[in-house]
Design an enzyme around this catalytic site. Sequence first.
Site, PDB file in Angstrom:
ATOM      1  N   SER A 137       0.783  -1.383   0.106  1.00  0.00           N
ATOM      2  CA  SER A 137       0.070   0.014  -0.160  1.00  0.00           C
ATOM      3  C   SER A 137       0.870   1.351   0.070  1.00  0.00           C
ATOM      4  O   SER A 137       2.008   1.202   0.486  1.00  0.00           O
ATOM      5  CB  SER A 137      -0.755   0.088   1.365  1.00  0.00           C
ATOM      6  OG  SER A 137      -1.582   1.292   1.378  1.00  0.00           O
ATOM      7  N   TYR A 150      -1.118  -1.323  10.900  1.00  0.00           N
ATOM      8  CA  TYR A 150      -1.351  -1.551   9.549  1.00  0.00           C
ATOM      9  C   TYR A 150      -0.458  -1.055   8.791  1.00  0.00           C
ATOM     10  O   TYR A 150       0.132  -1.396   7.411  1.00  0.00           O
ATOM     11  CB  TYR A 150      -2.843  -1.123   9.407  1.00  0.00           C
ATOM     12  CG  TYR A 150      -3.108  -1.213   7.442  1.00  0.00           C
ATOM     13  CD1 TYR A 150      -3.196  -2.198   7.067  1.00  0.00           C
ATOM     14  CD2 TYR A 150      -2.949  -0.092   6.505  1.00  0.00           C
ATOM     15  CE1 TYR A 150      -3.531  -2.452   5.620  1.00  0.00           C
ATOM     16  CE2 TYR A 150      -3.026  -0.013   5.330  1.00  0.00           C
ATOM     17  CZ  TYR A 150      -3.620  -1.131   4.654  1.00  0.00           C
ATOM     18  OH  TYR A 150      -3.655  -1.240   3.364  1.00  0.00           O
TER      19      TYR A 150
END
Length: 258
Positions: A137, A150
Amino acid sequence: MSNVLITGASGGIGYELAKRFARDHHNLVLVARSGDKLAQVARELEAYGVTVKTIALDLAEPPAPKFLFDQLQREGIAVDILINNAGFGAFGEFAQMPDEQIHGQISLNIMALTQLAKLFIPPMLARHSGRIMNVASTAGFQPGPLMAVYYATKAYVISFSEAIANELRGSGITVTCFCPGATHTGFAKRAGNDNSRLFKQLGAMSAESVALDGYRAVMEGRTLAISGAHNWVVAQSTRFAPRKLVTAMSRWVSETAE
């Protein structure tokens, strides 16, 4: 006709990747927690004339990656392309986050991805061919207050992928680290940040367009690919801006939009 293993394939980017591979006549092995959703996806994609095998499995459970590998070995299914797409995030301050959410993110985003790569690389080495795409990401390029775990897991995926891509040079195996930005999937709702400035004010890409970028990246064997020109600019800017500013901006986009 190649066999493509896609984790997290029941929706979002994983589902769109599965459609893209099916259209180009690759056989599929699809893995996700929901057997019902996978069965529905399989019925849809078999219309492209490909074989679709589904395995309902929670890869966050430590035995799951080895169970998956062993099952495919027993059935004689050689995985030519591994798409490590499964992952999730959780929104909230670290000190208040439930242990199961912390451990779950690390287990799925890091441990399962790493173990699957370790299991499937040796057969690829023996065949002198293979492709791996680890879905990270743009979050991995900076710290992420309010989603600290995360963001950190995705930083691991970027670093790990680039390192093994270097180690596997000349082996016939390519390793691609694919970095989407905000994407319209079920991810944000599950994470709890669907009302953040990132999604409400700055905008998100469609899962279909992101999957197309990922498909092209892995088939071209690119080591690092960022989906969307604006996401590329943001990712590059974090290299030059002061770290405290980067962290503050990261928090700002994660906060709830007014």
